[in-house]
Design a protein around this motif. Structure first.
Motif, PDB file in Angstrom:
ATOM      1  N   MET A   5      -8.140 -42.254  24.653  1.00 54.57           N
ATOM      2  CA  MET A   5      -8.279 -42.853  25.964  1.00 54.57           C
ATOM      3  C   MET A   5      -7.321 -44.030  26.035  1.00 54.57           C
ATOM      4  O   MET A   5      -7.206 -44.796  25.093  1.00 54.57           O
ATOM      5  N   GLN A   6      -6.667 -44.163  27.149  1.00 53.13           N
ATOM      6  CA  GLN A   6      -5.728 -45.264  27.378  1.00 53.13           C
ATOM      7  C   GLN A   6      -6.346 -46.246  28.373  1.00 53.13           C
ATOM      8  O   GLN A   6      -6.964 -45.844  29.348  1.00 53.13           O
ATOM      9  N   CYS A   7      -6.157 -47.533  28.112  1.00 55.00           N
ATOM     10  CA  CYS A   7      -6.671 -48.554  29.012  1.00 55.00           C
ATOM     11  C   CYS A   7      -5.979 -48.445  30.365  1.00 55.00           C
ATOM     12  O   CYS A   7      -4.757 -48.302  30.438  1.00 55.00           O
ATOM     13  N   GLN A   8      -6.756 -48.530  31.442  1.00 54.39           N
ATOM     14  CA  GLN A   8      -6.232 -48.401  32.798  1.00 54.39           C
ATOM     15  C   GLN A   8      -5.732 -49.721  33.381  1.00 54.39           C
ATOM     16  O   GLN A   8      -5.109 -49.727  34.437  1.00 54.39           O
ATOM     17  N   LEU A   9      -6.030 -50.834  32.718  1.00 57.65           N
ATOM     18  CA  LEU A   9      -5.542 -52.124  33.201  1.00 57.65           C
ATOM     19  C   LEU A   9      -4.062 -52.274  32.901  1.00 57.65           C
ATOM     20  O   LEU A   9      -3.527 -51.605  32.018  1.00 57.65           O
ATOM     21  N   SER A  10      -3.404 -53.185  33.597  1.00 54.97           N
ATOM     22  CA  SER A  10      -1.993 -53.433  33.321  1.00 54.97           C
ATOM     23  C   SER A  10      -1.845 -53.899  31.872  1.00 54.97           C
ATOM     24  O   SER A  10      -2.800 -54.345  31.237  1.00 54.97           O
ATOM     25  N   ALA A  11      -0.660 -53.774  31.335  1.00 50.98           N
ATOM     26  CA  ALA A  11      -0.389 -54.023  29.918  1.00 50.98           C
ATOM     27  C   ALA A  11      -0.994 -55.324  29.408  1.00 50.98           C
ATOM     28  O   ALA A  11      -0.801 -56.377  30.000  1.00 50.98           O
ATOM     29  N   HIS A  12      -1.747 -55.212  28.308  1.00 48.48           N
ATOM     30  CA  HIS A  12      -2.314 -56.359  27.613  1.00 48.48           C
ATOM     31  C   HIS A  12      -2.699 -55.915  26.209  1.00 48.48           C
ATOM     32  O   HIS A  12      -2.900 -54.735  25.954  1.00 48.48           O
ATOM     33  N   ASP A  13      -2.757 -56.847  25.295  1.00 44.67           N
ATOM     34  CA  ASP A  13      -3.054 -56.498  23.907  1.00 44.67           C
ATOM     35  C   ASP A  13      -4.460 -56.867  23.471  1.00 44.67           C
ATOM     36  O   ASP A  13      -5.018 -56.260  22.580  1.00 44.67           O
ATOM     37  N   GLU A  14      -5.047 -57.889  24.077  1.00 44.24           N
ATOM     38  CA  GLU A  14      -6.336 -58.389  23.618  1.00 44.24           C
ATOM     39  C   GLU A  14      -7.392 -58.306  24.716  1.00 44.24           C
ATOM     40  O   GLU A  14      -7.080 -58.110  25.879  1.00 44.24           O
ATOM     41  N   GLY A  15      -8.646 -58.487  24.301  1.00 44.22           N
ATOM     42  CA  GLY A  15      -9.744 -58.529  25.251  1.00 44.22           C
ATOM     43  C   GLY A  15     -10.349 -57.174  25.513  1.00 44.22           C
ATOM     44  O   GLY A  15     -10.295 -56.272  24.680  1.00 44.22           O
ATOM     45  N   GLU A  16     -10.927 -57.040  26.688  1.00 48.51           N
ATOM     46  CA  GLU A  16     -11.592 -55.793  27.068  1.00 48.51           C
ATOM     47  C   GLU A  16     -10.568 -54.767  27.525  1.00 48.51           C
ATOM     48  O   GLU A  16      -9.572 -55.096  28.148  1.00 48.51           O
ATOM     49  N   HIS A  17     -10.873 -53.507  27.233  1.00 53.70           N
ATOM     50  CA  HIS A  17     -10.070 -52.375  27.691  1.00 53.70           C
ATOM     51  C   HIS A  17     -10.999 -51.441  28.451  1.00 53.70           C
ATOM     52  O   HIS A  17     -12.178 -51.310  28.106  1.00 53.70           O
ATOM     53  N   PHE A  18     -10.468 -50.767  29.478  1.00 53.74           N
ATOM     54  CA  PHE A  18     -11.279 -49.901  30.327  1.00 53.74           C
ATOM     55  C   PHE A  18     -10.584 -48.567  30.563  1.00 53.74           C
ATOM     56  O   PHE A  18      -9.389 -48.532  30.875  1.00 53.74           O
ATOM     57  N   GLY A  19     -11.334 -47.489  30.436  1.00 56.48           N
ATOM     58  CA  GLY A  19     -10.834 -46.159  30.749  1.00 56.48           C
ATOM     59  C   GLY A  19     -11.783 -45.479  31.724  1.00 56.48           C
ATOM     60  O   GLY A  19     -13.003 -45.458  31.497  1.00 56.48           O
ATOM     61  N   LEU A  20     -11.235 -44.921  32.803  1.00 49.06           N
ATOM     62  CA  LEU A  20     -12.051 -44.241  33.803  1.00 49.06           C
ATOM     63  C   LEU A  20     -12.504 -42.896  33.258  1.00 49.06           C
ATOM     64  O   LEU A  20     -11.686 -42.084  32.818  1.00 49.06           O
ATOM     65  N   LEU A  21     -13.811 -42.662  33.287  1.00 50.55           N
ATOM     66  CA  LEU A  21     -14.346 -41.380  32.839  1.00 50.55           C
ATOM     67  C   LEU A  21     -14.555 -40.433  34.010  1.00 50.55           C
ATOM     68  O   LEU A  21     -14.116 -39.300  33.981  1.00 50.55           O
ATOM     69  N   THR A  22     -15.259 -40.892  35.047  1.00 55.86           N
ATOM     70  CA  THR A  22     -15.512 -40.027  36.200  1.00 55.86           C
ATOM     71  C   THR A  22     -16.044 -40.842  37.371  1.00 55.86           C
ATOM     72  O   THR A  22     -16.623 -41.907  37.187  1.00 55.86           O
ATOM     73  N   ASP A  23     -15.852 -40.303  38.546  1.00 52.12           N
ATOM     74  CA  ASP A  23     -16.497 -40.846  39.737  1.00 52.12           C
ATOM     75  C   ASP A  23     -17.957 -40.463  39.614  1.00 52.12           C
ATOM     76  O   ASP A  23     -18.293 -39.318  39.333  1.00 52.12           O
ATOM     77  N   THR A  24     -18.863 -41.402  39.802  1.00 50.76           N
ATOM     78  CA  THR A  24     -20.290 -41.133  39.589  1.00 50.76           C
ATOM     79  C   THR A  24     -20.927 -40.330  40.714  1.00 50.76           C
ATOM     80  O   THR A  24     -22.062 -39.905  40.586  1.00 50.76           O
ATOM     81  N   GLY A  25     -20.215 -40.128  41.799  1.00 53.92           N
ATOM     82  CA  GLY A  25     -20.790 -39.419  42.922  1.00 53.92           C
ATOM     83  C   GLY A  25     -21.415 -40.355  43.930  1.00 53.92           C
ATOM     84  O   GLY A  25     -21.555 -40.022  45.091  1.00 53.92           O
ATOM     85  N   ALA A  26     -21.829 -41.526  43.493  1.00 57.73           N
ATOM     86  CA  ALA A  26     -22.367 -42.525  44.409  1.00 57.73           C
ATOM     87  C   ALA A  26     -21.193 -43.237  45.069  1.00 57.73           C
ATOM     88  O   ALA A  26     -20.227 -43.579  44.403  1.00 57.73           O
ATOM     89  N   TYR A  27     -21.273 -43.443  46.362  1.00 58.36           N
ATOM     90  CA  TYR A  27     -20.172 -44.069  47.085  1.00 58.36           C
ATOM     91  C   TYR A  27     -19.827 -45.423  46.489  1.00 58.36           C
ATOM     92  O   TYR A  27     -20.690 -46.287  46.315  1.00 58.36           O
ATOM     93  N   GLY A  28     -18.566 -45.584  46.153  1.00 62.44           N
ATOM     94  CA  GLY A  28     -18.077 -46.881  45.739  1.00 62.44           C
ATOM     95  C   GLY A  28     -18.308 -47.265  44.294  1.00 62.44           C
ATOM     96  O   GLY A  28     -18.166 -48.427  43.940  1.00 62.44           O
ATOM     97  N   THR A  29     -18.659 -46.299  43.415  1.00 62.93           N
ATOM     98  CA  THR A  29     -18.833 -46.604  41.997  1.00 62.93           C
ATOM     99  C   THR A  29     -18.184 -45.529  41.134  1.00 62.93           C
ATOM    100  O   THR A  29     -17.927 -44.419  41.596  1.00 62.93           O
ATOM    101  N   ALA A  30     -17.941 -45.873  39.869  1.00 60.54           N
ATOM    102  CA  ALA A  30     -17.385 -44.917  38.911  1.00 60.54           C
ATOM    103  C   ALA A  30     -17.909 -45.246  37.519  1.00 60.54           C
ATOM    104  O   ALA A  30     -18.335 -46.369  37.243  1.00 60.54           O
ATOM    105  N   LEU A  31     -17.884 -44.252  36.637  1.00 55.87           N
ATOM    106  CA  LEU A  31     -18.307 -44.422  35.255  1.00 55.87           C
ATOM    107  C   LEU A  31     -17.082 -44.764  34.410  1.00 55.87           C
ATOM    108  O   LEU A  31     -16.088 -44.026  34.409  1.00 55.87           O
ATOM    109  N   TRP A  32     -17.150 -45.886  33.710  1.00 55.98           N
ATOM    110  CA  TRP A  32     -16.041 -46.391  32.896  1.00 55.98           C
ATOM    111  C   TRP A  32     -16.476 -46.516  31.444  1.00 55.98           C
ATOM    112  O   TRP A  32     -17.642 -46.781  31.147  1.00 55.98           O
TER     113      TRP A  32
END
Length: 80
Positions: free
Chosen positions: A1-28
């Protein structure tokens, strides 16, 4: 999985898994340099690019750094 945030080396990393189906949210997947990971549901980023055909940001609300439409080709992407 690759981090979806702009380039950075430290801290939190986030990868989108799926749209949860609920309007306006996603599973990360969130992970740290310590290899600790967790699944979280986050609200979608509401920001759109300027102009009449403004592209929406593909990240989550209150994310760090730039929006996906501000990123260069080697930066964040909506797809994994």
């Amino acid at each position: 999985m690759q981090c979806q945030l702009s380039a950075h080396d430290e801290g939190e990393h986030f990868g989108l898994l799926t749209d949860t189906g609920a309007y306006g949210t996603a599973l990360w997947l969130r992970w740290y340099e310590t290899d600790e990971t967790e699944l979280i549901v986050l609200p979608d980023c509401p920001v759109v690019a300027p102009g009449p055909d403004g592209e929406g940001c593909c990240l989550f609300a209150d994310h760090a750094k730039q929006h996906t439409w501000e990123a260069g080709p080697e930066e964040a992407s909506c797809t994994i």
